[in-house]
Scaffold this motif. Structure first.
Motif, short mmCIF file in Angstrom:
data_model
loop_
_atom_site.label_atom_id
_atom_site.label_comp_id
_atom_site.label_asym_id
_atom_site.label_seq_id
_atom_site.Cartn_x
_atom_site.Cartn_y
_atom_site.Cartn_z
N LEU B 22 -48.47 -11.09 -22.81
CA LEU B 22 -47.98 -11.45 -21.49
C LEU B 22 -46.76 -12.36 -21.59
CD1 LEU B 22 -48.17 -11.67 -18.39
CD2 LEU B 22 -49.75 -13.58 -18.74
N CYS B 23 -45.76 -12.07 -20.79
CA CYS B 23 -44.58 -12.92 -20.67
C CYS B 23 -44.43 -13.30 -19.20
CB CYS B 23 -43.34 -12.19 -21.16
SG CYS B 23 -41.82 -13.13 -20.95
N ALA B 24 -44.27 -14.58 -18.95
CA ALA B 24 -44.07 -15.06 -17.59
C ALA B 24 -42.87 -15.98 -17.54
CB ALA B 24 -45.32 -15.81 -17.11
N GLN B 25 -42.03 -15.78 -16.51
CA GLN B 25 -40.87 -16.66 -16.34
C GLN B 25 -40.84 -17.19 -14.91
OE1 GLN B 25 -38.00 -15.72 -14.39
NE2 GLN B 25 -38.34 -13.51 -14.11
N ASP B 26 -40.43 -18.43 -14.78
CA ASP B 26 -40.43 -19.08 -13.46
C ASP B 26 -39.01 -19.38 -13.00
OD1 ASP B 26 -41.42 -22.43 -14.64
OD2 ASP B 26 -39.72 -21.14 -15.13
N MET B 27 -38.03 -18.62 -13.49
CA MET B 27 -36.63 -18.86 -13.15
C MET B 27 -36.09 -17.81 -12.17
SD MET B 27 -35.42 -19.91 -17.00
CE MET B 27 -36.40 -18.62 -17.76
N ASN B 28 -36.97 -16.94 -11.68
CA ASN B 28 -36.58 -15.90 -10.73
C ASN B 28 -35.53 -14.94 -11.32
OD1 ASN B 28 -37.08 -14.73 -8.20
ND2 ASN B 28 -35.19 -15.59 -7.35
N HIS B 29 -35.63 -14.72 -12.63
CA HIS B 29 -34.69 -13.82 -13.29
C HIS B 29 -35.06 -12.36 -13.03
CE1 HIS B 29 -33.30 -16.94 -16.52
NE2 HIS B 29 -32.80 -17.17 -15.31
N GLU B 30 -33.99 -11.54 -12.86
CA GLU B 30 -34.23 -10.12 -12.64
C GLU B 30 -34.52 -9.39 -13.95
OE1 GLU B 30 -31.83 -11.65 -9.26
OE2 GLU B 30 -31.64 -11.78 -11.43
N TYR B 31 -33.80 -9.74 -15.01
CA TYR B 31 -33.92 -9.00 -16.26
C TYR B 31 -34.92 -9.66 -17.19
CZ TYR B 31 -29.51 -6.52 -15.18
OH TYR B 31 -28.53 -5.76 -14.61
N MET B 32 -35.72 -8.82 -17.84
CA MET B 32 -36.64 -9.32 -18.86
C MET B 32 -36.64 -8.36 -20.02
SD MET B 32 -39.78 -10.92 -16.62
CE MET B 32 -40.42 -11.90 -17.99
N TYR B 33 -36.96 -8.89 -21.23
CA TYR B 33 -36.83 -8.12 -22.47
C TYR B 33 -37.96 -8.49 -23.43
CZ TYR B 33 -32.12 -9.10 -20.62
OH TYR B 33 -31.04 -9.31 -19.80
N TRP B 34 -38.31 -7.52 -24.26
CA TRP B 34 -39.20 -7.77 -25.39
C TRP B 34 -38.48 -7.43 -26.69
CZ3 TRP B 34 -43.42 -10.48 -25.86
CH2 TRP B 34 -44.26 -10.67 -24.76
N TYR B 35 -38.53 -8.38 -27.64
CA TYR B 35 -37.95 -8.18 -28.96
C TYR B 35 -39.06 -8.36 -30.00
CZ TYR B 35 -33.28 -9.14 -26.95
OH TYR B 35 -32.12 -9.11 -26.21
N ARG B 36 -38.83 -7.80 -31.18
CA ARG B 36 -39.65 -8.14 -32.33
C ARG B 36 -38.73 -8.66 -33.43
NH1 ARG B 36 -42.66 -3.25 -35.22
NH2 ARG B 36 -42.65 -4.76 -36.93
N GLN B 37 -39.29 -9.57 -34.23
CA GLN B 37 -38.51 -10.16 -35.31
C GLN B 37 -39.31 -10.05 -36.60
OE1 GLN B 37 -37.57 -14.42 -35.13
NE2 GLN B 37 -35.57 -13.98 -36.01
N ASP B 38 -38.71 -9.40 -37.58
CA ASP B 38 -39.33 -9.25 -38.90
C ASP B 38 -38.46 -9.94 -39.93
OD1 ASP B 38 -39.74 -6.15 -37.50
OD2 ASP B 38 -41.46 -7.39 -38.03
N PRO B 39 -39.03 -10.40 -41.02
CA PRO B 39 -38.26 -11.13 -42.03
C PRO B 39 -37.02 -10.35 -42.47
CG PRO B 39 -40.59 -11.27 -42.52
CD PRO B 39 -40.45 -10.30 -41.38
N GLY B 40 -35.86 -11.00 -42.41
CA GLY B 40 -34.63 -10.39 -42.86
C GLY B 40 -34.07 -9.32 -41.94
N MET B 41 -34.67 -9.16 -40.75
CA MET B 41 -34.25 -8.05 -39.87
C MET B 41 -33.59 -8.53 -38.59
SD MET B 41 -35.16 -5.19 -41.32
CE MET B 41 -35.32 -3.97 -40.02
N GLY B 42 -33.52 -9.81 -38.35
CA GLY B 42 -33.00 -10.28 -37.08
C GLY B 42 -33.95 -9.88 -35.95
N LEU B 43 -33.44 -9.83 -34.73
CA LEU B 43 -34.26 -9.43 -33.58
C LEU B 43 -33.90 -8.02 -33.16
CD1 LEU B 43 -34.15 -12.71 -33.21
CD2 LEU B 43 -35.02 -12.16 -30.95
N ARG B 44 -34.91 -7.22 -32.84
CA ARG B 44 -34.71 -5.85 -32.39
C ARG B 44 -35.34 -5.67 -31.03
NH1 ARG B 44 -36.87 -2.18 -37.14
NH2 ARG B 44 -38.45 -3.82 -37.24
N LEU B 45 -34.60 -5.04 -30.13
CA LEU B 45 -35.05 -4.87 -28.75
C LEU B 45 -36.05 -3.73 -28.66
CD1 LEU B 45 -34.62 -5.74 -25.78
CD2 LEU B 45 -32.81 -4.02 -25.66
N ILE B 46 -37.21 -4.01 -28.08
CA ILE B 46 -38.27 -3.00 -27.95
C ILE B 46 -38.14 -2.27 -26.61
CG2 ILE B 46 -40.75 -2.57 -28.01
CD1 ILE B 46 -41.07 -5.26 -29.44
N HIS B 47 -38.29 -3.00 -25.53
CA HIS B 47 -38.16 -2.50 -24.17
C HIS B 47 -37.51 -3.58 -23.32
CE1 HIS B 47 -40.58 1.25 -24.26
NE2 HIS B 47 -41.39 0.62 -25.08
#
Lengths: 111, 114
Positions: B22-47
């Motif tokens: 679960l991800c919750a934000q209280d800033m009334n932002h329209e856009y939200m994102y999920w990333y995964r981070q693996d060692p040596g791989m930086g961040l990759r956008l999932i959805h």
């Protein structure tokens, strides 16, 4: 999106300026340069961004070369809390969070 | 103002189990994102999501599903967990409007699949 090249690691003495370089030789005219950092076990934190002019905020300064093929992030007085991985990212505008974070530069600030 | 909050912070799953992050934000932002981070791989956008009720695939969407039923929440589901999904997952949000909007990140969920 243009790719970036950063050194794997750098170190800096506390109180001195930390200058982190980034090469982005394939940058196009409408792509911005963004900098984020990630302190161990935390989420990435936005630092600064720019298009072609130099920028400064309360955290850092961003110097972009005239040909825009490289840039330098400057932390003017590094502290131990600035130890983190620093990511240089090049992207058109700020759309949709599709920022390629790459591997970044591990900055270690020494006491 | 909590910003972006992720739950749980840690989780261990067995192969084949399911779970929802679960991800919750209280800033009334329209856009939200999920990333995964693996060692040596930086961040990759999932959805990602550009608004309530809409979602889209990122770079590495396979094995994950998402939902954005409320503007402030963005859920990431794993229907049948695999060891390859062992990673640190970060949620982020940003607003839509004039000028630049930086991504605001949560502090991550560390998931281990055995």
């Amino acid at each position: 999106d243009a790719k970036t090249t950063q050194p794997t690691s750098m170190d800096c003495a506390e109180g001195r300026a930390a200058n982190l370089p980034c090469n982005h030789s394939t940058i196009s005219g409408n792509e911005y340069v963004y900098w984020y950092r990630q302190i161990h076990s935390q989420g990435p934190q936005y630092i600064i961004h720019g298009l072609k002019n130099n920028e400064t905020n309360e955290m850092a300064s961003l110097i972009i070369t005239e040909d825009r093929k490289s840039s330098t992030l400057i932390l003017p007085h590094a502290t131990l809390r600035d130890t983190a991985v620093y990511y240089c990212i090049v992207r058109v505008g700020s759309t949709l969070g599709r920022l390629y974070f790459g591997r970044g530069t591990q900055l270690t600030v020494w006491p | 103002n909590a910003g972006v909050t992720q739950t749980p912070k840690f989780r261990v799953l067995k192969t084949g189990q399911s779970m929802t992050l679960l991800c919750a934000q209280d800033m009334n932002h329209e856009y939200m994102y999920w990333y995964r981070q693996d060692p040596g791989m930086g961040l990759r956008l999932i959805h990602y999501s550009v608004g309530e009720g809409t979602t889209a695939k990122g770079e590495v969407p396979d094995g994950y599903n998402v939902s954005r039923l409320k503007k402030q929440n963005f859920l990431l589901g794993l229907e049948s967990a695999a060891p390859s999904q062992t990673s640190v997952y970060f949620c982020a949000s940003s607003y839509v409007g004039r000028g630049f909007s930086p991504l605001h990140f949560g502090n991550g969920t560390r998931l281990t699949v055995t």
